[in-house]
Design an enzyme around this catalytic site. Sequence first.
Site, PDB file in Angstrom:
ATOM      1  N   HIS A 404       0.848  -1.191   0.000  1.00  0.00           N
ATOM      2  CA  HIS A 404       0.000   0.000   0.000  1.00  0.00           C
ATOM      3  C   HIS A 404       0.883   1.241   0.000  1.00  0.00           C
ATOM      4  CE1 HIS A 404      -3.343  -2.423   2.298  1.00  0.00           C
ATOM      5  NE2 HIS A 404      -3.338  -2.693   1.007  1.00  0.00           N
ATOM      6  N   GLU A 474       8.987   5.115   4.797  1.00  0.00           N
ATOM      7  CA  GLU A 474       8.798   6.534   5.139  1.00  0.00           C
ATOM      8  C   GLU A 474       7.955   6.608   6.409  1.00  0.00           C
ATOM      9  OE1 GLU A 474       7.706   5.478   1.868  1.00  0.00           O
ATOM     10  OE2 GLU A 474       9.841   5.514   1.438  1.00  0.00           O
ATOM     11  N   GLU A 498      17.671   0.896  -1.770  1.00  0.00           N
ATOM     12  CA  GLU A 498      17.161   1.512  -2.997  1.00  0.00           C
ATOM     13  C   GLU A 498      18.021   2.689  -3.467  1.00  0.00           C
ATOM     14  OE1 GLU A 498      13.287   2.447  -1.432  1.00  0.00           O
ATOM     15  OE2 GLU A 498      13.869   4.469  -0.864  1.00  0.00           O
TER      16      GLU A 498
HETATM   17  C1  NOJ Z   1       9.783   4.044  -1.341  1.00  0.00           C
HETATM   18  C2  NOJ Z   1      10.065   2.765  -0.651  1.00  0.00           C
HETATM   19  O1  NOJ Z   1      11.130   2.905   0.243  1.00  0.00           O
HETATM   20  C3  NOJ Z   1      10.352   1.734  -1.723  1.00  0.00           C
HETATM   21  O2  NOJ Z   1      10.761   0.530  -1.132  1.00  0.00           O
HETATM   22  C4  NOJ Z   1       9.141   1.564  -2.578  1.00  0.00           C
HETATM   23  O3  NOJ Z   1       9.449   0.679  -3.620  1.00  0.00           O
HETATM   24  C5  NOJ Z   1       8.685   2.884  -3.165  1.00  0.00           C
HETATM   25  N1  NOJ Z   1       8.604   3.891  -2.168  1.00  0.00           N
HETATM   26  C6  NOJ Z   1       7.325   2.753  -3.817  1.00  0.00           C
HETATM   27  O4  NOJ Z   1       6.349   2.587  -2.826  1.00  0.00           O
HETATM   28 CA    CA Z   2      12.137   5.092   1.090  1.00  0.00          CA
END
Ligand code: NOJ
Ligand code: CA
Length: 693
Positions: A404, A474, A498
């Site tokens: 989500h 977040e 990421e």
């Molecule tokens: C930021 C999240 O840290 C990441 O893991 C996710 O793929 C993207 N937002 C999209 O929700």
């Molecule tokens: Ca993030």
Amino acid sequence: MRFTSMLFLIAAIFFMNGCCGLGEKVSTVSSPSENIVVKFFLSENGSPTYSVYHKNMLIIDSSRISFDFKNQSPLGKNLKVNLIQRESVVDEWEMPWGEQRVVLNEYNEMIVNLQETENHKREFNIYFKVYNDGIGFRYEFLKQPGVDSLIIKDENTEFNLTGDHTCWWIPGDWDIYEHLYNTTKFTDIDAISKRNHYGLAQTFIPENAVNTPVTMRMDNGLHLSFHEANLTDYAGMTLKVDKDKLLMTSELVGSDRYGYKVKRALPFFTPWRTIQISEDAADLIESNLIVNLNEPNKLRDISWFIPKKYMGIWWEMHIGTKSWDLKSGNHGATTENAKKFIDFASDNGIKGLLIEGWNTGWEHWIGFEDREGVFDFVTPYPDYDIDEVVDYATDKGVEIIMHHETSAAPRTYDQQMDTAFALMNKYGITSVKTGYVGKIIPKGEYHHGQWMVNHYRKVIEKAAEKNIAINAHEPIKATGIRRTFPNAISREGLRGQEFNAWAMDGGNPPEHLSIVAFTRMLAGPIDFTPGVFDISLPTKPNNQINTTIAHQLALYVVIYSPIQMACDLPENYEGNCAFDFIKDVGIDWEQSKVLNGEVGDYVTIAREEKNSGNWFVGSITDENSREITIDFSFVDPDAKYKAMAYKDSENSHYKMNPTDYELEEFIVTNKMIKTFKLAEGGGLAISLIRDIN
Ligand code: NOJ
Ligand code: CA
């Protein structure tokens, strides 16, 4: 379950009259070991003041406590002590999942009841709890005649340092924790120049303040880490830096909508303000102070959540080979792609699969101001047949992990939460990764303010009612809430893997996780998403992972989370023996031992898997190569273990040769001591399988 509890009410001391000068009426409370002592007194003008000693050395100098309100005059002067109560507690509790099964909760407590001598004669309490691994203190605001609630403009809790310590810090951003850690002297903290960070969809750093946990090393080697525990219905705390006075003062995250920091109905408790104190860096990680300061488990049954490793339709989006949204033509969350991942996960004993980009709304994700109502948490894109995927996964023993992404529009999420959770229940999906990328809607709220703290908690509580576990990205910082709500399984709240895929600053440096282990990880589990094998990232010419493969493996032990991602693509794991470690490594622990470490340099952790008695060791280093000596005396003296070490080779190097590694097989008993070499940006991962003949 072993459970002992001894509760002593040692003494209640009555103070007949108010004002006492410094030195006259100092009340002290010590740790059970007596190494840590907190002194409480009233300054000459009747301000509540505390100081902290470690082995008779002053480590927090006289620090005052006061509050500014919107609907009342300030509180913090002309106080008298009415009553002091003391208690000593020794008990144990069990983590349903965690770094260890049994946690010792042993402390001495002092509760100080204070009252104003003039004005409104307001009363409040300060609770000090002193453990062997640090202190916590919090305030209790009592009922006031004719007053419903307090509106806090500022909490001014001081932390008065005794030297210009070395600090590992991130800026006191009200909206995101995804900053690289800085290593500087206290007097060189400069959060303001860190305002503009590439890759952050939201960031707001109004003061020269740091976020917590912030960890420090004193000249004599003593380590301190400042944080908070049980952040409930209150604003997150940053710490404002006064370089001249070597002073930090709490700076709560605000709300532009309301122009105050916190509004609470009386009576209420604030979160605990915490200082973890240890003679070496390693012990900081073993500290249970933060969870101990939280309330016991409120969920009767958590057996429906099973710690697990998982894969994801995820990394492809970050390295740019697939997309979240359907329109851009290379959609990742298709039935076909999901089946490919399910097959691989199932063949390799990996029990979870996260699927991002499965639902409508992604075409409006970033840069779209009016994000309310855009994401839909129940409607799949047409190329993703959720019935078929879930059936296929269930047949193969893999559980789908829901996603989500709220795009920081929490009111939209609120509206859909019931139906979204009902959909998960229908499919037997027990965990969800939530996301809050972007500036919070409504405007004027920040991720770490009281309004959002309450939103994050509501999600956890509502999810708990439906047997759903939450992994928030977040998020609000971890403050030990997992003890009370063990369905709060993990969270991001740091610069995760990421960033290596797309950050223009070269990604996370090799030292990153050797800092994270002693800072962010003191707060709680981290969804870092380790396990990249295709380290050069061919589709991202300007990026690579700044570690060796052995370092990536070591993260499954070093970084704790009850869910751990194997984040790379099946084709990058296939045929690589290093993947055996990811398959074998435990995920839920009987006990954990931090064998050595220095903040920002290296760390080695050994963890014993629950039920099997197998041990796993992970060691990581920064950009420097180093030798690590492991004393295996932590294993059972009556057992033998077959060890497999995944080591850097002579040629390994995080930049020049990151994918090179070697295997070494050997037998381990508790008498063994062995030295290993870690490459620059390297690591070491060892599995110890018990009771071989
Ligand atoms: C930021 C999240 O840290 C990441 O893991 C996710 O793929 C993207 N937002 C999209 O929700
Ligand atoms: Ca993030």
